[in-house]
Design a protein around this motif. Structure first.
Motif, PDB file in Angstrom:
ATOM      1  N   ALA A   1       0.828  -1.207   0.000  1.00  0.00           N
ATOM      2  CA  ALA A   1       0.000   0.000   0.000  1.00  0.00           C
ATOM      3  C   ALA A   1       0.862   1.256   0.000  1.00  0.00           C
ATOM      4  O   ALA A   1       0.578   2.218  -0.730  1.00  0.00           O
ATOM      5  CB  ALA A   1      -0.923  -0.007   1.213  1.00  0.00           C
ATOM      6  N   ARG A   2       1.914   1.263   0.818  1.00  0.00           N
ATOM      7  CA  ARG A   2       2.801   2.426   0.850  1.00  0.00           C
ATOM      8  C   ARG A   2       3.486   2.645  -0.496  1.00  0.00           C
ATOM      9  O   ARG A   2       3.662   3.785  -0.938  1.00  0.00           O
ATOM     10  CB  ARG A   2       3.866   2.239   1.933  1.00  0.00           C
ATOM     11  CG  ARG A   2       3.340   2.225   3.350  1.00  0.00           C
ATOM     12  CD  ARG A   2       2.570   3.472   3.692  1.00  0.00           C
ATOM     13  NE  ARG A   2       3.329   4.683   3.441  1.00  0.00           N
ATOM     14  CZ  ARG A   2       2.814   5.904   3.495  1.00  0.00           C
ATOM     15  NH1 ARG A   2       1.534   6.066   3.765  1.00  0.00           N
ATOM     16  NH2 ARG A   2       3.559   6.964   3.270  1.00  0.00           N
ATOM     17  N   ALA A   3       3.869   1.550  -1.167  1.00  0.00           N
ATOM     18  CA  ALA A   3       4.504   1.675  -2.478  1.00  0.00           C
ATOM     19  C   ALA A   3       3.532   2.266  -3.494  1.00  0.00           C
ATOM     20  O   ALA A   3       3.902   3.113  -4.317  1.00  0.00           O
ATOM     21  CB  ALA A   3       4.997   0.305  -2.938  1.00  0.00           C
ATOM     22  N   ILE A   4       2.272   1.824  -3.445  1.00  0.00           N
ATOM     23  CA  ILE A   4       1.266   2.351  -4.376  1.00  0.00           C
ATOM     24  C   ILE A   4       1.016   3.832  -4.106  1.00  0.00           C
ATOM     25  O   ILE A   4       0.925   4.645  -5.042  1.00  0.00           O
ATOM     26  CB  ILE A   4      -0.042   1.552  -4.260  1.00  0.00           C
ATOM     27  CG1 ILE A   4       0.181   0.100  -4.701  1.00  0.00           C
ATOM     28  CG2 ILE A   4      -1.140   2.191  -5.108  1.00  0.00           C
ATOM     29  CD1 ILE A   4      -1.021  -0.797  -4.474  1.00  0.00           C
ATOM     30  N   ILE A   5       0.917   4.196  -2.839  1.00  0.00           N
ATOM     31  CA  ILE A   5       0.677   5.594  -2.496  1.00  0.00           C
ATOM     32  C   ILE A   5       1.857   6.466  -2.934  1.00  0.00           C
ATOM     33  O   ILE A   5       1.679   7.570  -3.460  1.00  0.00           O
ATOM     34  CB  ILE A   5       0.442   5.727  -0.980  1.00  0.00           C
ATOM     35  CG1 ILE A   5      -0.879   5.055  -0.607  1.00  0.00           C
ATOM     36  CG2 ILE A   5       0.425   7.186  -0.558  1.00  0.00           C
ATOM     37  CD1 ILE A   5      -1.096   4.956   0.892  1.00  0.00           C
ATOM     38  N   ALA A   6       3.081   5.981  -2.734  1.00  0.00           N
ATOM     39  CA  ALA A   6       4.259   6.751  -3.135  1.00  0.00           C
ATOM     40  C   ALA A   6       4.291   6.959  -4.644  1.00  0.00           C
ATOM     41  O   ALA A   6       4.727   8.007  -5.129  1.00  0.00           O
ATOM     42  CB  ALA A   6       5.527   6.032  -2.678  1.00  0.00           C
ATOM     43  N   ARG A   7       3.801   5.985  -5.398  1.00  0.00           N
ATOM     44  CA  ARG A   7       3.792   6.114  -6.856  1.00  0.00           C
ATOM     45  C   ARG A   7       2.836   7.214  -7.304  1.00  0.00           C
ATOM     46  O   ARG A   7       3.031   7.829  -8.345  1.00  0.00           O
ATOM     47  CB  ARG A   7       3.394   4.782  -7.479  1.00  0.00           C
ATOM     48  CG  ARG A   7       3.410   4.780  -8.995  1.00  0.00           C
ATOM     49  CD  ARG A   7       3.081   3.408  -9.553  1.00  0.00           C
ATOM     50  NE  ARG A   7       4.060   2.415  -9.116  1.00  0.00           N
ATOM     51  CZ  ARG A   7       3.971   1.123  -9.422  1.00  0.00           C
ATOM     52  NH1 ARG A   7       2.941   0.678 -10.133  1.00  0.00           N
ATOM     53  NH2 ARG A   7       4.899   0.289  -8.996  1.00  0.00           N
ATOM     54  N   HIS A   8       1.776   7.444  -6.510  1.00  0.00           N
ATOM     55  CA  HIS A   8       0.781   8.453  -6.876  1.00  0.00           C
ATOM     56  C   HIS A   8       0.834   9.663  -5.944  1.00  0.00           C
ATOM     57  O   HIS A   8      -0.167  10.357  -5.772  1.00  0.00           O
ATOM     58  CB  HIS A   8      -0.627   7.857  -6.838  1.00  0.00           C
ATOM     59  CG  HIS A   8      -0.837   6.731  -7.807  1.00  0.00           C
ATOM     60  ND1 HIS A   8      -0.659   5.408  -7.448  1.00  0.00           N
ATOM     61  CD2 HIS A   8      -1.178   6.715  -9.111  1.00  0.00           C
ATOM     62  CE1 HIS A   8      -0.897   4.628  -8.491  1.00  0.00           C
ATOM     63  NE2 HIS A   8      -1.216   5.401  -9.509  1.00  0.00           N
ATOM     64  N   LYS A   9       1.980   9.924  -5.359  1.00  0.00           N
ATOM     65  CA  LYS A   9       2.074  10.977  -4.370  1.00  0.00           C
ATOM     66  C   LYS A   9       1.857  12.364  -4.968  1.00  0.00           C
ATOM     67  O   LYS A   9       1.559  13.319  -4.251  1.00  0.00           O
ATOM     68  CB  LYS A   9       3.426  10.929  -3.657  1.00  0.00           C
ATOM     69  CG  LYS A   9       4.619  11.182  -4.584  1.00  0.00           C
ATOM     70  CD  LYS A   9       5.918  11.062  -3.795  1.00  0.00           C
ATOM     71  CE  LYS A   9       7.134  11.286  -4.707  1.00  0.00           C
ATOM     72  NZ  LYS A   9       8.393  11.137  -3.953  1.00  0.00           N
ATOM     73  N   GLU A  10       2.010  12.498  -6.300  1.00  0.00           N
ATOM     74  CA  GLU A  10       1.814  13.816  -6.897  1.00  0.00           C
ATOM     75  C   GLU A  10       0.366  14.280  -6.793  1.00  0.00           C
ATOM     76  O   GLU A  10       0.057  15.449  -6.964  1.00  0.00           O
ATOM     77  CB  GLU A  10       2.243  13.796  -8.371  1.00  0.00           C
ATOM     78  CG  GLU A  10       1.375  12.914  -9.280  1.00  0.00           C
ATOM     79  CD  GLU A  10       1.895  11.489  -9.333  1.00  0.00           C
ATOM     80  OE1 GLU A  10       1.467  10.743 -10.235  1.00  0.00           O
ATOM     81  OE2 GLU A  10       2.743  11.140  -8.489  1.00  0.00           O
ATOM     82  N   PHE A  11      -0.561  13.329  -6.514  1.00  0.00           N
ATOM     83  CA  PHE A  11      -1.966  13.714  -6.388  1.00  0.00           C
ATOM     84  C   PHE A  11      -2.367  13.982  -4.942  1.00  0.00           C
ATOM     85  O   PHE A  11      -3.513  14.305  -4.683  1.00  0.00           O
ATOM     86  CB  PHE A  11      -2.869  12.589  -6.921  1.00  0.00           C
ATOM     87  CG  PHE A  11      -2.732  12.395  -8.406  1.00  0.00           C
ATOM     88  CD1 PHE A  11      -3.216  13.316  -9.286  1.00  0.00           C
ATOM     89  CD2 PHE A  11      -2.110  11.252  -8.898  1.00  0.00           C
ATOM     90  CE1 PHE A  11      -3.093  13.127 -10.651  1.00  0.00           C
ATOM     91  CE2 PHE A  11      -1.990  11.055 -10.264  1.00  0.00           C
ATOM     92  CZ  PHE A  11      -2.483  11.997 -11.138  1.00  0.00           C
ATOM     93  N   SER A  12      -1.441  13.796  -4.010  1.00  0.00           N
ATOM     94  CA  SER A  12      -1.817  13.896  -2.599  1.00  0.00           C
ATOM     95  C   SER A  12      -2.076  15.338  -2.219  1.00  0.00           C
ATOM     96  O   SER A  12      -1.536  16.285  -2.795  1.00  0.00           O
ATOM     97  CB  SER A  12      -0.723  13.322  -1.707  1.00  0.00           C
ATOM     98  OG  SER A  12       0.407  14.146  -1.712  1.00  0.00           O
ATOM     99  N   GLY A  13      -2.912  15.525  -1.192  1.00  0.00           N
ATOM    100  CA  GLY A  13      -3.243  16.854  -0.719  1.00  0.00           C
ATOM    101  C   GLY A  13      -2.042  17.584  -0.175  1.00  0.00           C
ATOM    102  O   GLY A  13      -1.966  18.806  -0.239  1.00  0.00           O
ATOM    103  N   ALA A  14      -1.067  16.850   0.367  1.00  0.00           N
ATOM    104  CA  ALA A  14       0.112  17.483   0.940  1.00  0.00           C
ATOM    105  C   ALA A  14       0.949  18.161  -0.133  1.00  0.00           C
ATOM    106  O   ALA A  14       1.676  19.122   0.145  1.00  0.00           O
ATOM    107  CB  ALA A  14       0.964  16.448   1.686  1.00  0.00           C
ATOM    108  N   ASN A  15       0.832  17.682  -1.378  1.00  0.00           N
ATOM    109  CA  ASN A  15       1.637  18.267  -2.461  1.00  0.00           C
ATOM    110  C   ASN A  15       0.856  19.260  -3.277  1.00  0.00           C
ATOM    111  O   ASN A  15       1.306  19.655  -4.334  1.00  0.00           O
ATOM    112  CB  ASN A  15       2.162  17.153  -3.353  1.00  0.00           C
ATOM    113  CG  ASN A  15       3.135  16.260  -2.623  1.00  0.00           C
ATOM    114  OD1 ASN A  15       3.860  16.726  -1.771  1.00  0.00           O
ATOM    115  ND2 ASN A  15       3.145  14.962  -2.927  1.00  0.00           N
TER     116      ASN A  15
END
Length: 311
Positions: free
Chosen positions: A297-311
Protein backbone atom coordinates in the motif's frame (compact mmCIF):
# COMPACT_ATOMS: atom_id res chain seq x y z
CA UNK A 1 16.34 46.68 27.41
CA UNK A 2 13.29 45.10 29.00
CA UNK A 3 11.80 44.39 25.59
CA UNK A 4 15.01 42.73 24.39
CA UNK A 5 15.14 40.59 27.53
CA UNK A 6 11.56 39.47 27.08
CA UNK A 7 12.22 38.68 23.42
CA UNK A 8 15.34 36.67 24.31
CA UNK A 9 13.46 34.79 27.05
CA UNK A 10 10.56 33.99 24.67
CA UNK A 11 12.98 32.78 22.00
CA UNK A 12 14.79 30.55 24.52
CA UNK A 13 11.55 29.02 25.80
CA UNK A 14 10.39 28.49 22.20
CA UNK A 15 13.59 26.63 21.34
CA UNK A 16 13.20 24.52 24.49
CA UNK A 17 9.62 23.69 23.54
CA UNK A 18 10.75 22.68 20.05
CA UNK A 19 13.40 20.38 21.51
CA UNK A 20 10.90 18.78 23.91
CA UNK A 21 8.35 18.25 21.13
CA UNK A 22 11.00 16.89 18.76
CA UNK A 23 12.28 14.50 21.42
CA UNK A 24 8.77 13.32 22.28
CA UNK A 25 7.91 12.71 18.63
CA UNK A 26 11.18 10.85 18.06
CA UNK A 27 10.61 8.78 21.19
CA UNK A 28 7.09 7.87 20.07
CA UNK A 29 8.37 6.76 16.67
CA UNK A 30 11.18 4.70 18.18
CA UNK A 31 8.76 3.16 20.69
CA UNK A 32 6.49 1.99 17.88
CA UNK A 33 9.41 0.38 16.06
CA UNK A 34 10.63 -1.30 19.25
CA UNK A 35 7.13 -2.62 19.98
CA UNK A 36 6.77 -3.96 16.45
CA UNK A 37 10.18 -5.61 16.63
CA UNK A 38 9.40 -7.11 20.06
CA UNK A 39 6.13 -8.59 18.79
CA UNK A 40 7.90 -10.10 15.78
CA UNK A 41 10.67 -11.59 17.96
CA UNK A 42 8.14 -13.00 20.44
CA UNK A 43 6.11 -14.65 17.67
CA UNK A 44 9.24 -16.06 16.02
CA UNK A 45 10.65 -17.52 19.25
CA UNK A 46 7.33 -19.04 20.34
CA UNK A 47 6.67 -20.43 16.86
CA UNK A 48 10.16 -21.93 16.44
CA UNK A 49 9.20 -25.42 17.75
CA UNK A 50 6.68 -25.69 14.91
CA UNK A 51 9.36 -25.19 12.25
CA UNK A 52 11.75 -27.65 13.95
CA UNK A 53 9.18 -30.37 14.65
CA UNK A 54 8.67 -33.53 12.65
CA UNK A 55 6.10 -32.79 9.90
CA UNK A 56 4.12 -35.84 11.02
CA UNK A 57 3.57 -34.20 14.43
CA UNK A 58 1.96 -31.07 12.94
CA UNK A 59 -1.83 -30.93 12.63
CA UNK A 60 -2.78 -32.78 9.46
CA UNK A 61 0.39 -34.86 9.55
CA UNK A 62 1.91 -33.25 6.47
CA UNK A 63 3.92 -30.35 7.86
CA UNK A 64 3.21 -26.74 8.77
CA UNK A 65 2.86 -25.48 5.20
CA UNK A 66 0.15 -28.00 4.40
CA UNK A 67 -1.60 -26.98 7.60
CA UNK A 68 -1.41 -23.21 7.14
CA UNK A 69 -1.83 -22.87 3.35
CA UNK A 70 -5.60 -23.60 3.25
CA UNK A 71 -6.17 -21.22 6.15
CA UNK A 72 -4.20 -18.48 4.38
CA UNK A 73 -6.38 -18.96 1.31
CA UNK A 74 -9.52 -18.76 3.44
CA UNK A 75 -8.28 -15.58 5.12
CA UNK A 76 -7.51 -13.91 1.79
CA UNK A 77 -10.82 -15.00 0.25
CA UNK A 78 -12.86 -13.62 3.16
CA UNK A 79 -10.98 -10.31 3.05
CA UNK A 80 -11.31 -10.11 -0.74
CA UNK A 81 -15.08 -10.64 -0.58
CA UNK A 82 -15.32 -7.91 2.06
CA UNK A 83 -13.34 -5.42 -0.04
CA UNK A 84 -15.21 -6.23 -3.26
CA UNK A 85 -18.45 -5.35 -1.51
CA UNK A 86 -17.38 -2.57 0.85
CA UNK A 87 -15.08 -0.53 -1.42
CA UNK A 88 -17.58 0.53 -4.13
CA UNK A 89 -20.37 0.97 -1.58
CA UNK A 90 -18.13 2.96 0.76
CA UNK A 91 -16.85 5.23 -2.02
CA UNK A 92 -20.39 5.79 -3.27
CA UNK A 93 -21.65 6.72 0.18
CA UNK A 94 -18.65 8.99 0.74
CA UNK A 95 -19.23 10.80 -2.56
CA UNK A 96 -22.93 11.16 -1.77
CA UNK A 97 -22.21 12.67 1.64
CA UNK A 98 -19.43 14.98 0.44
CA UNK A 99 -20.73 16.21 -2.92
CA UNK A 100 -24.33 15.21 -3.60
CA UNK A 101 -26.44 15.10 -0.44
CA UNK A 102 -28.09 18.22 1.01
CA UNK A 103 -26.31 19.43 4.14
CA UNK A 104 -29.26 18.56 6.41
CA UNK A 105 -28.96 14.94 5.23
CA UNK A 106 -25.18 14.68 4.86
CA UNK A 107 -24.47 15.56 8.48
CA UNK A 108 -26.70 12.99 10.19
CA UNK A 109 -25.78 10.33 7.63
CA UNK A 110 -22.09 10.90 8.33
CA UNK A 111 -22.69 10.51 12.07
CA UNK A 112 -24.53 7.23 11.51
CA UNK A 113 -21.67 5.88 9.39
CA UNK A 114 -19.16 6.87 12.07
CA UNK A 115 -21.24 5.16 14.76
CA UNK A 116 -21.07 1.88 12.84
CA UNK A 117 -17.32 1.80 13.49
CA UNK A 118 -17.96 1.85 17.26
CA UNK A 119 -20.06 -1.33 17.28
CA UNK A 120 -18.09 -4.27 18.79
CA UNK A 121 -17.21 -7.08 16.43
CA UNK A 122 -19.05 -9.62 18.58
CA UNK A 123 -22.28 -7.71 17.90
CA UNK A 124 -21.67 -7.95 14.18
CA UNK A 125 -20.99 -11.64 14.60
CA UNK A 126 -24.18 -12.21 16.58
CA UNK A 127 -26.18 -10.29 13.97
CA UNK A 128 -24.61 -12.34 11.18
CA UNK A 129 -25.26 -15.60 13.02
CA UNK A 130 -28.85 -14.92 14.09
CA UNK A 131 -30.21 -12.65 11.35
CA UNK A 132 -28.10 -12.54 8.21
CA UNK A 133 -27.16 -16.21 7.84
CA UNK A 134 -30.75 -17.59 7.97
CA UNK A 135 -31.93 -14.82 5.65
CA UNK A 136 -29.34 -15.79 3.01
CA UNK A 137 -30.26 -19.50 2.90
CA UNK A 138 -32.95 -19.10 0.17
CA UNK A 139 -30.51 -17.06 -1.90
CA UNK A 140 -27.85 -19.73 -1.52
CA UNK A 141 -30.34 -22.41 -2.61
CA UNK A 142 -31.13 -20.35 -5.71
CA UNK A 143 -27.44 -19.90 -6.51
CA UNK A 144 -26.78 -23.64 -6.10
CA UNK A 145 -29.74 -24.51 -8.34
CA UNK A 146 -29.16 -21.99 -11.12
CA UNK A 147 -25.44 -21.24 -10.98
CA UNK A 148 -24.14 -24.44 -9.43
CA UNK A 149 -21.96 -25.10 -12.49
CA UNK A 150 -19.72 -22.26 -11.24
CA UNK A 151 -17.33 -23.72 -8.63
CA UNK A 152 -17.85 -20.90 -6.12
CA UNK A 153 -21.62 -21.54 -6.16
CA UNK A 154 -21.48 -25.32 -6.18
CA UNK A 155 -24.13 -26.99 -4.02
CA UNK A 156 -25.64 -28.33 -1.97
CA UNK A 157 -25.94 -24.99 -0.21
CA UNK A 158 -25.58 -24.76 3.54
CA UNK A 159 -28.93 -24.82 5.34
CA UNK A 160 -27.55 -22.78 8.22
CA UNK A 161 -26.15 -19.97 6.08
CA UNK A 162 -22.84 -20.06 7.98
CA UNK A 163 -20.59 -19.94 4.94
CA UNK A 164 -17.57 -18.07 3.66
CA UNK A 165 -19.79 -15.73 1.64
CA UNK A 166 -21.77 -14.84 4.76
CA UNK A 167 -18.53 -14.17 6.63
CA UNK A 168 -17.35 -11.94 3.78
CA UNK A 169 -20.60 -9.95 3.86
CA UNK A 170 -20.33 -9.44 7.62
CA UNK A 171 -16.72 -8.29 7.21
CA UNK A 172 -17.84 -5.90 4.46
CA UNK A 173 -20.33 -4.28 6.83
CA UNK A 174 -17.58 -3.98 9.44
CA UNK A 175 -15.01 -2.31 7.17
CA UNK A 176 -17.57 -0.09 5.43
CA UNK A 177 -17.38 2.70 8.07
CA UNK A 178 -13.58 2.81 7.81
CA UNK A 179 -13.54 3.18 4.03
CA UNK A 180 -16.48 5.60 4.00
CA UNK A 181 -15.22 7.92 6.75
CA UNK A 182 -11.68 8.24 5.46
CA UNK A 183 -12.76 8.62 1.83
CA UNK A 184 -15.32 11.27 2.79
CA UNK A 185 -12.66 13.35 4.55
CA UNK A 186 -10.32 13.06 1.56
CA UNK A 187 -13.08 14.04 -0.89
CA UNK A 188 -13.86 17.13 1.21
CA UNK A 189 -10.20 18.21 0.97
CA UNK A 190 -10.31 18.47 -2.82
CA UNK A 191 -9.39 22.08 -3.71
CA UNK A 192 -12.51 24.05 -4.57
CA UNK A 193 -10.64 25.75 -7.41
CA UNK A 194 -10.19 22.37 -9.12
CA UNK A 195 -13.89 21.59 -8.85
CA UNK A 196 -15.00 25.06 -9.97
CA UNK A 197 -12.55 25.02 -12.88
CA UNK A 198 -13.95 21.70 -14.11
CA UNK A 199 -17.52 23.00 -13.85
CA UNK A 200 -16.56 26.25 -15.55
CA UNK A 201 -15.20 24.28 -18.51
CA UNK A 202 -18.61 22.71 -18.98
CA UNK A 203 -18.13 19.46 -17.07
CA UNK A 204 -21.14 17.80 -15.50
CA UNK A 205 -21.20 16.98 -11.80
CA UNK A 206 -20.10 13.40 -12.50
CA UNK A 207 -17.34 14.54 -14.90
CA UNK A 208 -16.10 16.98 -12.25
CA UNK A 209 -15.93 14.13 -9.72
CA UNK A 210 -14.04 11.82 -12.11
CA UNK A 211 -11.58 14.47 -13.32
CA UNK A 212 -10.97 16.53 -10.17
CA UNK A 213 -12.08 14.70 -7.03
CA UNK A 214 -11.10 11.08 -7.65
CA UNK A 215 -7.57 11.78 -8.99
CA UNK A 216 -6.87 14.04 -5.99
CA UNK A 217 -8.24 11.46 -3.55
CA UNK A 218 -6.56 8.39 -5.07
CA UNK A 219 -3.85 7.96 -2.38
CA UNK A 220 -6.44 8.46 0.34
CA UNK A 221 -8.76 5.89 -1.24
CA UNK A 222 -5.90 3.38 -1.35
CA UNK A 223 -5.07 4.09 2.30
CA UNK A 224 -8.69 3.69 3.36
CA UNK A 225 -8.99 0.43 1.43
CA UNK A 226 -5.80 -0.95 2.96
CA UNK A 227 -6.97 -0.04 6.46
CA UNK A 228 -10.20 -1.86 5.73
CA UNK A 229 -8.22 -4.83 4.43
CA UNK A 230 -6.19 -4.91 7.65
CA UNK A 231 -9.40 -4.99 9.68
CA UNK A 232 -10.81 -7.78 7.51
CA UNK A 233 -7.64 -9.88 7.67
CA UNK A 234 -7.41 -9.73 11.45
CA UNK A 235 -11.09 -9.98 12.39
CA UNK A 236 -11.70 -12.83 14.81
CA UNK A 237 -14.98 -12.98 16.71
CA UNK A 238 -17.35 -12.10 13.88
CA UNK A 239 -15.86 -14.75 11.59
CA UNK A 240 -15.72 -17.33 14.38
CA UNK A 241 -19.44 -16.84 15.04
CA UNK A 242 -20.59 -16.76 11.43
CA UNK A 243 -18.42 -19.37 9.70
CA UNK A 244 -18.90 -23.12 10.01
CA UNK A 245 -15.27 -24.13 9.75
CA UNK A 246 -13.96 -27.04 7.74
CA UNK A 247 -11.54 -28.03 5.00
CA UNK A 248 -10.73 -25.68 2.16
CA UNK A 249 -13.36 -25.88 -0.60
CA UNK A 250 -13.98 -23.67 -3.65
CA UNK A 251 -17.68 -23.19 -2.93
CA UNK A 252 -18.60 -20.05 -1.00
CA UNK A 253 -22.11 -21.24 -0.14
CA UNK A 254 -21.22 -24.56 1.52
CA UNK A 255 -20.01 -25.06 5.08
CA UNK A 256 -16.23 -25.15 5.25
CA UNK A 257 -13.07 -23.03 4.98
CA UNK A 258 -11.32 -21.20 7.80
CA UNK A 259 -9.38 -18.00 8.52
CA UNK A 260 -6.19 -17.59 10.52
CA UNK A 261 -7.70 -15.31 13.16
CA UNK A 262 -10.71 -17.57 13.72
CA UNK A 263 -8.45 -20.65 13.83
CA UNK A 264 -6.41 -19.08 16.62
CA UNK A 265 -9.43 -17.85 18.58
CA UNK A 266 -11.30 -21.17 18.44
CA UNK A 267 -8.34 -23.38 19.39
CA UNK A 268 -6.11 -21.24 21.60
CA UNK A 269 -7.91 -21.80 24.95
CA UNK A 270 -7.32 -25.56 24.83
CA UNK A 271 -3.94 -25.57 23.07
CA UNK A 272 -0.65 -26.52 24.72
CA UNK A 273 2.78 -27.75 23.70
CA UNK A 274 3.31 -28.10 19.96
CA UNK A 275 -0.31 -27.22 19.18
CA UNK A 276 0.16 -23.88 20.93
CA UNK A 277 3.32 -23.27 18.92
CA UNK A 278 1.36 -24.01 15.73
CA UNK A 279 -1.22 -21.36 16.54
CA UNK A 280 1.47 -18.80 17.37
CA UNK A 281 3.17 -19.67 14.07
CA UNK A 282 -0.16 -19.03 12.36
CA UNK A 283 -0.24 -15.65 14.10
CA UNK A 284 3.26 -14.96 12.78
CA UNK A 285 2.06 -15.71 9.26
CA UNK A 286 -0.86 -13.31 9.69
CA UNK A 287 1.57 -10.70 11.04
CA UNK A 288 3.74 -11.07 7.94
CA UNK A 289 0.74 -10.92 5.59
CA UNK A 290 -0.43 -7.69 7.20
CA UNK A 291 3.09 -6.25 7.02
CA UNK A 292 3.41 -7.11 3.32
CA UNK A 293 -0.02 -5.64 2.56
CA UNK A 294 0.93 -2.36 4.25
CA UNK A 295 4.26 -2.22 2.41
CA UNK A 296 2.49 -2.71 -0.92
CA UNK A 297 0.00 0.00 0.00
CA UNK A 298 2.80 2.43 0.85
CA UNK A 299 4.50 1.67 -2.48
CA UNK A 300 1.27 2.35 -4.38
CA UNK A 301 0.68 5.59 -2.50
CA UNK A 302 4.26 6.75 -3.13
CA UNK A 303 3.79 6.11 -6.86
CA UNK A 304 0.78 8.45 -6.88
CA UNK A 305 2.07 10.98 -4.37
CA UNK A 306 1.81 13.82 -6.90
CA UNK A 307 -1.97 13.71 -6.39
CA UNK A 308 -1.82 13.90 -2.60
CA UNK A 309 -3.24 16.85 -0.72
CA UNK A 310 0.11 17.48 0.94
CA UNK A 311 1.64 18.27 -2.46
Amino acid sequence: MTTNALTSKSSTSGRAGDKIFSGAALGAGVLILITLFAVAVFLLIQALPTFLADPADISGGAGFFSYIAPIIVGTVVAAAIALLIATPVGLGVALFISHLAPRRIAGPLGYVIDLLAAIPSVIYGAWGYMVLAPALVPGYDWLATNLGFIPIFEGPASQTGKTMLTAGIVLAVMVLPIITSLSREIFLQTPKLHEEAALALGATRWEMITTAVLPFARPGIISATMLGLGRALGETMAVALVLSTGNLIPSLIKSGNQTIAAEIALNFPEAFGLRLAELIAAGLVLFLITLVVNMIARAIIARHKEFSGAN
